[in-house]
Scaffold this active site. Sequence first.
Site, PDB file in Angstrom:
ATOM      1  N   PRO A   2      70.276  28.199  54.627  1.00  0.00           N
ATOM      2  CA  PRO A   2      71.598  28.265  54.006  1.00  0.00           C
ATOM      3  C   PRO A   2      72.681  28.304  55.077  1.00  0.00           C
ATOM      4  O   PRO A   2      72.672  29.189  55.935  1.00  0.00           O
ATOM      5  CB  PRO A   2      71.559  29.570  53.212  1.00  0.00           C
ATOM      6  N   GLU A   3      73.561  27.331  55.036  1.00  0.00           N
ATOM      7  CA  GLU A   3      74.699  27.302  55.941  1.00  0.00           C
ATOM      8  C   GLU A   3      75.952  27.561  55.107  1.00  0.00           C
ATOM      9  O   GLU A   3      75.826  27.955  53.945  1.00  0.00           O
ATOM     10  CB  GLU A   3      74.746  25.958  56.688  1.00  0.00           C
TER      11      GLU A   3
END
Length: 285
Positions: A2-3
């Site tokens: 997850p960015e």
Amino acid sequence: MPELPEVETIRAQLAPLVEGRSFEQVSILDSRLTRPHDPREVAAELEGEEVSTLERRGKYVVVQFETDRALLIHLRMTGSLHHAHRSPPGTTGVDPYRRAVVTLDNGSDVTYRDVRRFGTWLLLEPGELDPYLAVRNGPEPLGRKFTTRFLRDRLSGRNAPVKAALLDQRTVAGLGNIYADEALWHAGLHPHRPAGSLGEVEIRSVRGGIRRALERGIARQGATLRDYRKPDGGSGSMQHEFKVYGREGEPCPRCGTLIEKTRAGGRGTWYCPACQRLGPSRETA
DNA sequence: ACCTCGTCCTGGTTGC
DNA sequence: TGCAACCAGGACGAGG
């Protein structure tokens, strides 16, 4: 992984479901989650806390409480947050990757899931959040403080590949391996370019490329490659829009040259060998 | 100060 | 077919 776009999607979807609600019951099922703190103590401390706002700082989810304490959640590689209006039936077997469950005061559950157990939950006392983040995160890439000047100052004099510099959260908060590659493609810059060799125009391009890649990711509600899910269980669709990430051997969407894979900053790195410049440009800055 | 590399962790893929 | 080796990478700390 997850960015920023994935974390922002989670924040946006979860915020209306948790804001104003209290943590009624907290179960932390993985002792690693709250390291070095005792998970039972952290769970006990969280019970009764009322959520004021749900925020995002870089890749962190920040649960702000009315007491001005804050729960800092980092999803690392495979963490995700799920919301359900009632507890799972249990008859079909419990998800073995559930690491924590928070029951809210309306009976709904927020479940934290993490296959690889890299994620962390950290409970901070009033006043601790800003100093904690100040030494870890640079400016928000979509905010005002992320200026060309700031980026130039961060990159100048550095010999490390520009890709490595972008993965450093103190340069800009929220980029990970995927969006760093996408940003450099947009900017037309080779990931191996020494960070300090960029000219003024190139720095502007990098800034623009970062923002464009992240804005597209947010619009698509993130990229679901394997583990990332929205709190409602749905998938993002940004993976269909990648220009280079994971596309070794496919044609560059800009020039048709075949995408290549290399390593930069210790990470798998995809780029177009034709239209991402390796040599410094001769520009009049 | 800068930079690279090892560590954590698990599941999926690769290679013999 | 079986199974070990390898790969994925975000943050952090060690060491050059």
